[in-house]
Each structure stands twice: as C-alpha cells, then as structure tokens.
Write a protein that holds these residues in place. Structure first.
Motif, PDB file in Angstrom:
ATOM      1  N   ALA A   1     117.218 133.340  69.361  1.00 48.69           N
ATOM      2  CA  ALA A   1     117.404 134.224  67.879  1.00 48.69           C
ATOM      3  C   ALA A   1     117.414 133.049  67.064  1.00 48.69           C
ATOM      4  CB  ALA A   1     119.568 134.730  67.893  1.00 48.69           C
ATOM      5  N   ARG A   2     117.477 133.234  65.630  1.00 48.93           N
ATOM      6  CA  ARG A   2     117.796 132.517  64.345  1.00 48.93           C
ATOM      7  C   ARG A   2     118.759 131.844  63.818  1.00 48.93           C
ATOM      8  NH1 ARG A   2     115.564 135.905  58.792  1.00 48.93           N
ATOM      9  NH2 ARG A   2     116.998 137.203  60.149  1.00 48.93           N
ATOM     10  N   GLU A   3     119.913 132.767  64.434  1.00 47.85           N
ATOM     11  CA  GLU A   3     121.459 131.757  64.267  1.00 47.85           C
ATOM     12  C   GLU A   3     122.082 132.121  65.579  1.00 47.85           C
ATOM     13  OE1 GLU A   3     123.530 134.509  61.561  1.00 47.85           O
ATOM     14  OE2 GLU A   3     121.716 134.059  59.771  1.00 47.85           O
TER      15      GLU A   3
ATOM     16  N   LYS B   1     122.029 145.538  69.163  1.00 51.30           N
ATOM     17  CA  LYS B   1     120.917 144.574  68.364  1.00 51.30           C
ATOM     18  C   LYS B   1     119.610 144.797  68.897  1.00 51.30           C
ATOM     19  CE  LYS B   1     124.616 140.900  65.968  1.00 51.30           C
ATOM     20  NZ  LYS B   1     124.785 142.060  66.279  1.00 51.30           N
TER      21      LYS B   1
ATOM     22  N   ASP C   1     111.100 136.048  61.750  1.00 51.20           N
ATOM     23  CA  ASP C   1     111.042 136.619  60.235  1.00 51.20           C
ATOM     24  C   ASP C   1     112.653 138.017  60.197  1.00 51.20           C
ATOM     25  OD1 ASP C   1     109.772 139.047  61.947  1.00 51.20           O
ATOM     26  OD2 ASP C   1     107.950 138.836  61.084  1.00 51.20           O
ATOM     27  N   GLY C   2     113.066 138.323  60.776  1.00 45.54           N
ATOM     28  CA  GLY C   2     114.401 139.031  60.827  1.00 45.54           C
ATOM     29  C   GLY C   2     113.290 140.074  61.287  1.00 45.54           C
ATOM     30  N   SER C   3     112.372 141.049  61.784  1.00 47.00           N
ATOM     31  CA  SER C   3     112.216 142.157  62.260  1.00 47.00           C
ATOM     32  C   SER C   3     112.592 142.358  63.814  1.00 47.00           C
ATOM     33  CB  SER C   3     110.550 142.322  63.251  1.00 47.00           C
ATOM     34  OG  SER C   3     109.766 141.708  61.802  1.00 47.00           O
TER      35      SER C   3
ATOM     36  N   ALA D   1     116.357 140.922  66.191  1.00 44.09           N
ATOM     37  CA  ALA D   1     118.119 140.161  66.070  1.00 44.09           C
ATOM     38  C   ALA D   1     117.949 138.677  66.741  1.00 44.09           C
ATOM     39  CB  ALA D   1     119.496 141.285  66.479  1.00 44.09           C
TER      40      ALA D   1
END
Length: 288
Positions: free
Chosen positions: A100-102, A112, A151-153, A155
């Motif tokens: 994940a990004r975070e 999610k 790009d957040g498409s 989670a």
C-alpha cells in the motif's frame, strides 16, 4: 551422395504439443532447454508465452496440452488436467506481497478495494484464506498493480513476480507477506504455480513430460549461460540483476521435483481452498 541426418528426420517428425508458460525469467530459464531441443522426450513443442492469469483462463477451456498454471486454478481443472511433479514454483520466502502507499494494518482492510493479479491466481487464494471477509477486489494484470496502488485507484494490491524487487521504488510499503503468513500458519512451503498436463495424453506421455521438464531444469542449472538469450528476449525491461534474483527466488529443488514435502504443501493448499468453498470438491487424482 548426400548423407541423411536421421536425428533431424526424427526431430521433424516428432509429434507437437502446445506448451504454455509465462515470459518471466523463472519460466524461460526452466523451459529453454526443452523448447529448443536440448533435452529429448519424443515430442516437439509449440510454446505460448502469456501472463499467468491468461494461462489460467486458457486451461479452464483446456486449450493447451501442457501449461504453467496457478495452484489455485489447478483445483478448478482436475477433470481435464493433472499436475506434473517438475517445473513448478514452490518454496519459502517467495510468496506474494500485499502493498500500500501508507502503512496499514492488514487486519483493517475490510471494506477497502484491493487489486489482485487475476481471479484464479494463488495470490488471490492466499488473500482470501488470510481474511475471508475481504470481498472488494479489482483484477488487474500483475504489472499494472503497483501503479494502481501508487495513484490511489485502490487502497492496496497483491504483487507477484519481479514486482517483489521493485515496489519500494514506486513509493509503496509492504503490509503483509502472504508467503510468510502461510509458512508460519502451516509450516509448509508455499505452492505458487505448477505444470498441468492433459490427462488424455496418457500415462506414458505424461511420465516422459515430467522427466523431460526435470531434465530441462537440470540443464539450466548446469549451463545457465545457454538460457540467457531466451530469458533476455522475453524480459527486456528487467536488468540482469533482477532476472537473476527472480530465478534465484522461484527456481529451486522443488522445480526439479515436488518430493513428499512439496506434494504435502500442494495437497494442504488445495484442501484448505476446498474447505473454504473456493474450489470445487477434489474428486480426481492430483498426480500421475
């Protein structure tokens, strides 16, 4: 007077089998000697190189004689195919990664959207076994997942293949190693993909294929430089270092032959998938 090369005549008249595997370095390393006639089994091969989920869907319609498939998919095709003991990807420290990004808690993923590299991949099966409550999935080609997460498409996403070595460069973090989870949960290595062959080829042909693929693996280990041009031809965007790391991670003694440990791991994975209602009841013999 011209001399006739009887070996060439035999080779030209060999029956041809269709053979599917991925363009990833581990598969081209394994099958190079077989498809280029450096090991013999009485057959020639017409190879079809596709991503694993395309191969899975082709196997669902029994399109190919022999094919690399996800172990998850194997549970859906045992009416037409069985598993060969050689040529597969099974091991430790090589499972899919959830990224994940975070930094997220893997237990808080409910609700999610998560990207998976195909409905029938072992990666998808492992995530469903890890958390049966998850249901909001989007299926993408494996090489599109990191971008979708970045790009957040979505989670989070489950990544496989060479993405294991490059995800940090996309600003992503590892949330869960599904292979590690499986190993700690069961004590077994993780079965990722195996070689399926059509049952109607007959026992003699199936045994010859199993032995020939094992011989192809052995030759690749013994003469790794032989396979390099074939590997590079299908992995042009990867550096030699990433190719070598890929092969080192996914090709091992289990690729030579499952053995009792590998067979037990496969049976356990399929048994858990069946118990969870993810694959149909297993009624056909798994192996030759």
């Amino acid at each position: 007077m011209n001399t006739v090369d009887t070996k060439q005549i035999e080779k030209k008249s060999s029956p041809i089998l269709s053979l599917g595997f991925s363009p990833c370095p581990n598969d081209t390393f394994i099958f190079d000697a077989l498809v280029h006639g450096r090991v013999e089994c009485g057959y020639a091969f017409k190879e079809r190189l596709e991503d694993v989920e395309t191969l899975n869907r082709m196997a669902l319609s029994a399109t190919l004689d022999v094919s690399k498939v996800s172990y998850h998919l194997l549970g859906h095709i045992l009416g037409d195919y069985l598993l060969l003991r050689s040529g597969g990807a099974l091991g430790r420290g090589c499972g899919p990664l959830l990224v994940a990004r975070e930094k997220l808690d893997a237990a808080s993923l409910a609700g999610k959207r998560i990207a998976l590299p195909g409905r029938y991949t072992t990666a998808a099966l492992l995530l469903r076994l890890f958390n049966p409550s998850l249901s909001d999935f989007v299926y993408l080609p494996f090489d599109k997942i990191m971008a979708a997460v970045a790009d957040g498409s979505v989670a989070a996403g489950v990544i496989i293949h060479e993405s294991r070595f490059t995800y940090q460069g996309h600003g992503l973090q590892k949330i869960l190693d599904l292979g590690q989870w499986w190993e700690e949960e069961t004590g077994h290595p993780i079965p990722l993909g195996g070689i399926a062959a059509r049952r109607d080829l007959g026992r003699e042909t199936l045994l010859a294929l199993e032995q020939a693929i094992a011989a192809s693996v052995e030759r690749a280990f013994k003469y790794p430089a032989e396979a390099r041009p074939y590997i590079r031809a299908h992995s042009q965007e990867m550096s030699d270092e990433v190719c070598d790391a890929h092969i080192g991670l996914y090709v091992n003694d289990f690729s030579r032959g499952l053995g009792s440990e590998g067979e037990a791991a496969v049976r356990l994975l399929l048994g858990r998938a069946e118990a969870a209602g993810i694959i149909p009841p297993l009624r056909e013999p798994l192996l030759i």
